[in-house]
Scaffold this active site. Structure first.
Site, PDB file in Angstrom:
ATOM      1  NE  ARG A  10      -1.978   6.759  -1.951  1.00  0.00           N
ATOM      2  CZ  ARG A  10      -1.924   5.936  -0.911  1.00  0.00           C
ATOM      3  NH1 ARG A  10      -2.641   4.816  -0.900  1.00  0.00           N
ATOM      4  NH2 ARG A  10      -1.188   6.230   0.136  1.00  0.00           N
ATOM      5  CD  GLU A  31      -6.306   0.138   1.912  1.00  0.00           C
ATOM      6  OE1 GLU A  31      -5.736   1.228   1.872  1.00  0.00           O
ATOM      7  OE2 GLU A  31      -5.702  -0.923   2.179  1.00  0.00           O
ATOM      8  NE  ARG A  48       1.000   4.128   5.092  1.00  0.00           N
ATOM      9  CZ  ARG A  48       0.565   5.300   5.563  1.00  0.00           C
ATOM     10  NH1 ARG A  48       1.238   5.936   6.498  1.00  0.00           N
ATOM     11  NH2 ARG A  48      -0.543   5.846   5.096  1.00  0.00           N
ATOM     12  NE  ARG A  89      -0.773  -1.032   5.616  1.00  0.00           N
ATOM     13  CZ  ARG A  89      -0.750   0.043   4.841  1.00  0.00           C
ATOM     14  NH1 ARG A  89      -1.876   0.698   4.604  1.00  0.00           N
ATOM     15  NH2 ARG A  89       0.374   0.497   4.333  1.00  0.00           N
ATOM     16  CG  HIS A 123       2.840   4.967  -0.294  1.00  0.00           C
ATOM     17  ND1 HIS A 123       2.201   4.404  -1.356  1.00  0.00           N
ATOM     18  CD2 HIS A 123       2.083   4.670   0.793  1.00  0.00           C
ATOM     19  CE1 HIS A 123       1.120   3.775  -0.930  1.00  0.00           C
ATOM     20  NE2 HIS A 123       1.028   3.917   0.369  1.00  0.00           N
ATOM     21  CG  ASN A 157      -4.123   8.048   2.342  1.00  0.00           C
ATOM     22  OD1 ASN A 157      -4.713   9.057   2.685  1.00  0.00           O
ATOM     23  ND2 ASN A 157      -3.079   7.571   3.005  1.00  0.00           N
ATOM     24  CG  ASP A 158      -4.977   2.920  -1.368  1.00  0.00           C
ATOM     25  OD1 ASP A 158      -4.566   3.338  -2.463  1.00  0.00           O
ATOM     26  OD2 ASP A 158      -4.250   2.373  -0.542  1.00  0.00           O
ATOM     27  CB  CYS A 185      -5.389   4.871   9.570  1.00  0.00           C
ATOM     28  SG  CYS A 185      -5.675   3.683   8.258  1.00  0.00           S
TER      29      CYS A 185
HETATM   30  C1  PEP Z   1      -4.843   4.533   3.028  1.00  0.00           C
HETATM   31  O1  PEP Z   1      -4.956   4.031   1.916  1.00  0.00           O
HETATM   32  O2  PEP Z   1      -5.583   5.460   3.431  1.00  0.00           O
HETATM   33  C2  PEP Z   1      -3.818   4.069   3.954  1.00  0.00           C
HETATM   34  C3  PEP Z   1      -3.756   4.516   5.175  1.00  0.00           C
HETATM   35  O3  PEP Z   1      -2.899   3.183   3.467  1.00  0.00           O
HETATM   36  P1  PEP Z   1      -1.641   3.608   2.556  1.00  0.00           P
HETATM   37  O4  PEP Z   1      -1.584   5.108   2.543  1.00  0.00           O
HETATM   38  O5  PEP Z   1      -0.445   2.991   3.162  1.00  0.00           O
HETATM   39  O6  PEP Z   1      -2.002   3.026   1.237  1.00  0.00           O
HETATM   40 MG    MG Z   2      -3.950   2.170   1.460  1.00  0.00          MG
END
Ligand code: PEP
Ligand code: MG
Length: 619
Positions: free
Chosen positions: A468, A434, A297, A333, A190, A457-458, A505
């Site tokens: 990550r 995710e 977010r 979200r 993040h 990402n997740d 996303c």
């Molecule tokens: C993701 O997990 O891809 C996502 C967009 O959410 P975040 O990066 O806020 O966990």
């Molecule tokens: Mg995520």
């Protein structure tokens, strides 16, 4: 000149003096002192050294009483160092040469520590840790209350730190922090995502480098190539200053094209929206040519301040975003708190979990903290009257979880109705995909939700079991992994069957390398870091759906992430040869998938010896 490589997370070039946030968050200013100040500085140093010796003696005594002589000996060694006449006279010499006491002490002690480390061997390396300990004690005393805080900056700096938490990053003052580099961190941490949002050139996951910096040296951050340069020579400085200017020109050129239609050459429109973390980002995001906000977010409302946001705080934030996008979709979200994003108010309750990424996080936390969840939902529904707002639940793992969240939404609707508060009832409700379980069950979900948004990402973190945010395993974090491609295809197919939209996303969609693949897999909506919007739109205008589908089909037949990614790289090179022409062009694009330091070496191998050598390198 010291050059270190890390993970490129936010493009651009920044040049400024270093500000060092060490483990102890000390900044060590490189202060030059006048001749008249030398005696005062010497006595400050001697007094601090004497206090350090006293402190060590006390520790020695305590260790002897509680643990015995064997343990007290550790402190005896520290004491010997603190009394070492040679070391003391070296520091005195530097102070007499007009260096401040803290700068002189830290320089000399770091030199000692480095020399020991260079000799190799565990024993000597442990002794270098003893020297670092001495340095920390001394600096704590010398700097005392003069410790400089991030919030007190008055001039531009480059921030160098072991790590920055998302909330520390969120509070960075963009006027003064021109760029940053951290020892730890991954591409989709993040902190990295926030750097992109703040448009600050940044490099993370550099590995240990803070010991080689004392603070106040000039530093170059090349956030596109993932390079930091400490104490650059004149030629390098000129090169990067030119690059800085060219980067800005490149951005200006892209900006001038932002109103061009975002369509492939064969006329298929692709919606490119922006990911935001703060309401203040909404307007700049629109200016980049975003077709809406695909991911807001909202948990950063909690991380920005120590106070828990009220319903009105939420409401004001959502109104601000909708004001920038009155007619375009705005996907709110719901709170994704927990794991690395835990506000101080919830720390006591949730921070003790063994594995926070798999614990009470996100929708799980909202479903436990119903009051907090309802406060947010009330504000969302009230703001929804102002535009095309949509609600999205994060980290949904099971159908039951989605239904529970929807039920809470139903309760909030009933409350608002009863209280006669104006709100919108028919807000579309979607979910992030995710968690691998959600992707596998996509068909079942698709029959109940209004839209999907792939949080790669997740999804990658949980599918490949790779943290990550951990640079140590960053080389295993691969968007191109066949398992990920397969999951995306499953989700797209399920969405098609039930005729619901699906967006991507996660950061995968911000990387131009994966754009043709995603379009070929059937993705028609992406939501990306706003600064990447113009370049991605330019790339879309060069694509045809036929070509993208061919790319996706071929990529789907490859069984190793490394080969998928090098295939995509070759295809991108054909589509946009200019991206690969020269150093500076590459620097202008978003890292082109250079996610971990090793990639740099792979590229060199590939350029020098060709593709086969690259494949032989085992990546
Ligand atoms: C993701 O997990 O891809 C996502 C967009 O959410 P975040 O990066 O806020 O966990
Ligand atoms: Mg995520």
């Amino acid at each position: 000149m010291l050059i270190r490589r890390g993970i490129a997370v936010s493009p651009g070039v920044a040049i400024a003096p270093a500000m060092l946030l060490g483990i102890e968050n000390f900044r060590i200013p490189q202060r030059l002192i006048s001749t008249t100040a030398v005696p005062g500085e010497l006595s400050r140093f001697h007094a601090a050294m004497e206090a350090v010796r006293q402190e060590i003696q006390d520790n020695e005594q305590l260790a002897r009483e509680r643990l015995g002589d064997q343990y007290a000996a550790i402190f005896s060694a520290h004491l010997m160092m603190a009394r070492d006449l040679h070391l003391i006279s070296e520091i005195e010499g530097r102070i007499q040469g007009h260096q401040s006491a803290e700068y002189a002490a830290s320089q000399v002690l770091r030199q000692y520590s480095r020399r020991l480390q260079d000799l190799g061997g565990q024993y000597l390396s442990d002794r270098s840790v003893d020297i670092s300990d001495l340095e920390k004690r001394l600096l704590r005393l010398l700097l005392g209350e003069q410790r400089e805080e991030l919030s007190q900056l008055t001039s531009p700096i480059i921030l160098l730190a072991n790590n920055l938490t998302p909330s520390e990053t969120a509070n960075i003052d963009r006027r003064f922090v021109l760029g940053f580099a951290t020892e730890v961190g991954g591409y989709t941490s993040h902190t990295a995502i926030l750097a992109g949002a703040l448009e600050i050139p940044a490099v993370v996951g550099v590995g240990k480098f803070l010991d080689d910096v004392s603070g106040a040296e000039t530093v170059i951050i090349d956030g596109s190539q993932g390079v930091i340069i400490i104490d650059p020579d004149d030629i390098t400085l000129v090169k990067y200053r030119n690059m800085e200017v060219r980067f800005r020109n490149h951005e200006r050129r892209l900006h001038s094209q932002r109103e061009l239609p975002c369509e492939t050459q064969d006329g298929v429109s692709i919606s490119v929206m922006g990911n935001i973390e703060f309401p203040t980002e909404a307007e700049p995001c629109r200016e980049k040519g975003a077709a809406g906000v695909g991911l807001y977010r909202t948990e950063f409302l909690y991380l920005e301040s120590n106070r828990e946001p009220t319903e009105e705080d939420h409401y004001r934030a959502y109104c601000q975003v909708l004001k920038a996008f009155p007619e375009q979709p705005v996907v709110i979200r719901t709170l994704d708190l927990g794991s690395d994003k835990l506000p101080s108010s919830l720390r006591g309750e949730y921070s003790a979990s063994v594995n926070p990424a798999l614990s009470i996080r996100s929708i799980r936390l909202s479903l436990q903290q119903l009051q907090l969840f309802k406060t947010q939902l009330r504000a969302v529904l009230r703001a929804a009257v102002l535009g095309d707002l949509r609600i999205m639940f994060p980290l949904i793992s099971t159908l039951l979880e989605f239904r529970q969240a929807r039920m809470v939404l139903g309760d909030v609707i009933d409350d608002l109705e009863e209280q006669g508060v104006p709100f919108r009832r028919d807000v579309p409700v979607g979910m992030m995909v995710e968690v691998p379980a959600a992707a596998i069950m996509a068909e079942e979900f698709a029959s109940e939700v209004d839209f999907f948004s792939l949080g790669t990402n997740d999804l990658i973190q949980y599918t490949l079991a790779v943290d990550r945010a951990d640079q140590g395993v960053a080389y295993l974090y691969r968007e191109g992994d066949p398992s990920i491609l397969r999951l995306i295809r499953m989700v797209v197919n399920a969405a098609r069957k039930y005729d619901i939209p699906v967006c991507v996303c996660g950061q995968m969609s911000t990387n131009p390398l994966f754009l043709p693949l995603l379009v070929g897999l059937g993705i028609r909506q992406i939501s990306v870091t706003p600064h990447a919007i113009p370049e991605l739109k330019e790339l879309i205008r060069k694509l045809t759906i036929e070509k993208a589908e061919k790319i996706a089909t071929h990529a789907g037949e490859i069984d190793v992430a490394r080969d998928v990614e090098s295939y995509l790289r070759r295809e991108l090179k054909k589509l946009c040869p200019e991206l690969f022409d020269s150093d500076w062009d590459k620097a202008c694009w978003s890292g082109l998938g250079r996610r971990h330091p090793q990639c740099y070496w792979l590229e060199i191998i590939q350029n020098r010896f060709g593709q086969s050598a690259y494949l032989c390198a085992g990546w």
